[in-house]
Design a protein around this motif. Sequence first.
Motif, short mmCIF file in Angstrom:
data_model
loop_
_atom_site.label_atom_id
_atom_site.label_comp_id
_atom_site.label_asym_id
_atom_site.label_seq_id
_atom_site.Cartn_x
_atom_site.Cartn_y
_atom_site.Cartn_z
N UNK A 78 -2.60 -1.01 14.41
CA UNK A 78 -3.92 -1.63 14.26
C UNK A 78 -3.78 -2.94 13.48
N UNK A 79 -2.99 -2.87 12.39
CA UNK A 79 -2.80 -4.04 11.53
C UNK A 79 -2.07 -5.16 12.29
N UNK A 129 -7.08 2.66 5.63
CA UNK A 129 -6.64 3.94 6.19
C UNK A 129 -5.26 4.32 5.65
N UNK A 130 -4.37 3.32 5.53
CA UNK A 130 -3.04 3.59 4.97
C UNK A 130 -3.14 4.10 3.53
N UNK A 148 -9.41 -2.51 7.59
CA UNK A 148 -9.59 -1.08 7.92
C UNK A 148 -8.24 -0.37 8.04
N UNK A 149 -7.23 -1.10 8.58
CA UNK A 149 -5.90 -0.49 8.69
C UNK A 149 -5.31 -0.25 7.31
N UNK A 150 -5.45 -1.25 6.42
CA UNK A 150 -4.89 -1.12 5.07
C UNK A 150 -5.59 0.01 4.31
N UNK A 210 -3.76 -7.29 15.03
CA UNK A 210 -4.71 -8.34 14.61
C UNK A 210 -4.04 -9.71 14.67
N UNK A 267 0.22 4.61 13.59
CA UNK A 267 -0.99 4.18 14.29
C UNK A 267 -1.68 3.03 13.55
N UNK A 268 -1.80 3.16 12.24
CA UNK A 268 -2.50 2.13 11.46
C UNK A 268 -1.68 0.85 11.39
N UNK A 307 -11.36 -8.42 4.06
CA UNK A 307 -10.94 -8.64 2.68
C UNK A 307 -11.43 -9.99 2.16
N UNK A 359 -10.29 -5.66 11.12
CA UNK A 359 -9.21 -4.85 11.68
C UNK A 359 -8.07 -4.74 10.66
N UNK A 360 -7.83 -5.85 9.94
CA UNK A 360 -6.79 -5.85 8.90
C UNK A 360 -7.20 -4.92 7.77
N UNK A 411 3.83 3.57 5.98
CA UNK A 411 2.54 3.36 6.66
C UNK A 411 2.46 4.20 7.93
N UNK A 412 1.32 4.88 8.16
CA UNK A 412 1.18 5.64 9.41
C UNK A 412 1.34 4.69 10.60
N UNK A 422 0.84 -1.21 0.00
CA UNK A 422 0.00 0.00 0.00
C UNK A 422 0.87 1.25 0.00
N UNK A 423 1.88 1.27 0.87
CA UNK A 423 2.66 2.49 1.04
C UNK A 423 4.02 2.16 1.62
N UNK A 430 -8.33 7.82 10.08
CA UNK A 430 -8.16 7.09 11.33
C UNK A 430 -9.11 5.90 11.31
N UNK A 431 -8.58 4.72 11.61
CA UNK A 431 -9.43 3.53 11.63
C UNK A 431 -9.89 3.25 13.04
N UNK A 432 -11.10 2.71 13.15
CA UNK A 432 -11.67 2.37 14.46
C UNK A 432 -12.28 0.97 14.39
N UNK A 433 -11.96 0.15 15.39
CA UNK A 433 -12.64 -1.14 15.52
C UNK A 433 -14.06 -0.90 16.03
#
Lengths: 401, 401
Positions: free
Chosen positions: A68-69, B82-83, B78-80, A72, A64-65, B43, B75-76, A61-62, A57-58, B93-96
């Motif tokens: 999150x990843x 957001x990135x 949403x993080x990707x 998991x 924070x995210x 996904x 969770x996977x 990567x931020x 993706x990047x 910003x991702x939120x569970x």
Amino acid sequence: MALIVQKFGGTSVANTERIFNVADIVTRTAAAGNQVVVVVSAQGDTTDDFIEKAAEITDKPPAREMDVLLSAGEQISMALLAMAIEKLGYHATSLTGWQAGIETSLEYGAARIHRVKPERIRSLLDRHRIVVVAGFQGVNSHQSITTLGRGGSDTTAVAIAAALGADLCQIYTDVDGVYTADPRVVPNARKLEEITFDEMLELASLGAQVLHNRSVEMAKKYNIDLEVLSSLTRNPGTKVKEVVSVEKMIISGVACDKDTARIAVMGIPDKPGHAFRLFSLLANNGINVDIILQSIGHDDVRDISFTIKRGQLDAAMQILEENKDRLHFTSFSGKSDLAKVSVVGAGMTSTPGVAAKLFDALASAQVNIRMISTSEIKISVLIDESDATRAVRAVHDKFFN
Amino acid sequence: MALIVQKFGGTSVANTERIFNVADIVTRTAAAGNQVVVVVSAQGDTTDDFIEKAAEITDKPPAREMDVLLSAGEQISMALLAMAIEKLGYHATSLTGWQAGIETSLEYGAARIHRVKPERIRSLLDRHRIVVVAGFQGVNSHQSITTLGRGGSDTTAVAIAAALGADLCQIYTDVDGVYTADPRVVPNARKLEEITFDEMLELASLGAQVLHNRSVEMAKKYNIDLEVLSSLTRNPGTKVKEVVSVEKMIISGVACDKDTARIAVMGIPDKPGHAFRLFSLLANNGINVDIILQSIGHDDVRDISFTIKRGQLDAAMQILEENKDRLHFTSFSGKSDLAKVSVVGAGMTSTPGVAAKLFDALASAQVNIRMISTSEIKISVLIDESDATRAVRAVHDKFFN
């Protein structure tokens, strides 16, 4: 009845068979009448898979995210382990970092545990459940998920053990204990039954990659008995504690650290403040200096040699090049094919002749010593990397045979 | 400036390319001056992979732990996502589920959303961030992770839209709207610009698998405008709302549901309570009866036919067999190669002749009608499955050409 925290790393839960092996260890511990909290890492390659997904993706990567990843990963392994424990007929409940009350500092990717609120874990233990907690992760004051960085799951286990006042914290890993030397280098290395926190800290920092320093420091601070052991062999491991039995050996182990490089700086003016300026410049650039050797000096100048991590050699050389005029030295050189061999032992302080014995062993093996550094419980020598294996074997033979 | 909730299903975020496609849609919506909340599913095959992992451990995974496992999937993703949004230069910003304040009922695997606490999402929107929320998951009053069951991500999106008072909730899926019939069966089916909540509910329950009923019911309850559209074609989709424009067609669509079977029960005593006993017995065993046809009766007995889901036929037959004496019927038979074809339209109530037109179409196509059922906005006929395609085409032609 004891309260035991057991931590299992990623290789210990890499597949279904291994997960059941861990579930077996955990349920046997419970069947013996103990309360058990299990801390678990992400399965085998999960973390690498996630890093790869993010990299697609990047390239930035931020943070924070990314947390999150990555978090998991433990959520997956903890659920699977809880299922396996239930399959074996025991009650298990899994908790993520936030559910387990693991409160951390704000920074993502390398957060530090501020405190563990133990109420939920304790309430589950009181209801006779095995509690499976995600290692490596917590929640910060923004209610965002954080990860703890390297060695994070060990730290989680020790922090939970401290918060619960556990009787023992067992760190299951892919080696079955702490050895007097790396068994791959010294075939007759012995597994230690016991070792002190301080010795473990010195060994860890010297490249014996068994326990991460943060977890040992925390165990020392809260006086939590640790045990390092293997989930596969099931043999007794090595106990890490504040005080060990009096008959123990003077030396606990011989460590070898090849992640080391040396820089020699020649012709620094022999005036107050010049050496300080050099080291503060390096420190401000995030370069940690380990051993420092200063020559006696002549003609109002002196030479200073110091060791750093090998990966920081290029950066350090560049800093010196850019600040040549400011620092007033005449020349400098770097060398990376070096190794640091150390003997570590709490008994050293009260036993004379350890250094002599070390130098005797190295001389007999015809190993040339380039630098020496000592602490209360450690003597380190810098030698050529090509001599490292011979040196470790000779020193180990001298102290342990 | 509008507040728009956009939901993307698992196929929309199946790989890196698709994730960037979604990020593009989201950031364009934001660039147009809107506040955007994105709800995302796991996904592509993640959920299936997790179910397989759990099946390797146990054939009866504890429901709580299954939810812990499955919820890692969103969770996977949403993080990707957001990135990817950040990579395109926007703040995300991702939120569970628990972070987004999605509070659910206790039951694992099929929890219902009790309420959404919108403060955290709103605060992030106020700080000009795109908020990415995990669909399908929430947290119950035990502070344990729950999943919402089938269609859960759609429900998450609508619930968030309701809690925030959003102007629009867009459901991106793999079809680009709601059609007058299944385009695979009726090639000249047309995409509807608009449809009412009630029509959508009838169509969904009749096998037009576009939106899950729970999300449509919630949208109707809180009067949230929905739009169903495709993340791939980017064409305008179908709007689902309370009231649609007056010039709309009498009929919104022709649906075909092949998940249907019929049971005929012969010789039930023609006395009060006997039919009730039959249906309450089925209901108590979790079998939903759809269409019921009762014969006029003769010789103090009558026959009752009814339709159920095809997968429940065996169970229903067994219940009848076991309760034959109690229910006092003489015989029964089951048949599963049937289909239910329905026309749905809010305009039907005020337009006479819809039923006549339907029967005319079916007669011309030589389709035999076995049962009929009507509601305010729907007429359904039960026919042989082998006639289904011919029937749907004939009915569609009659109403839309």
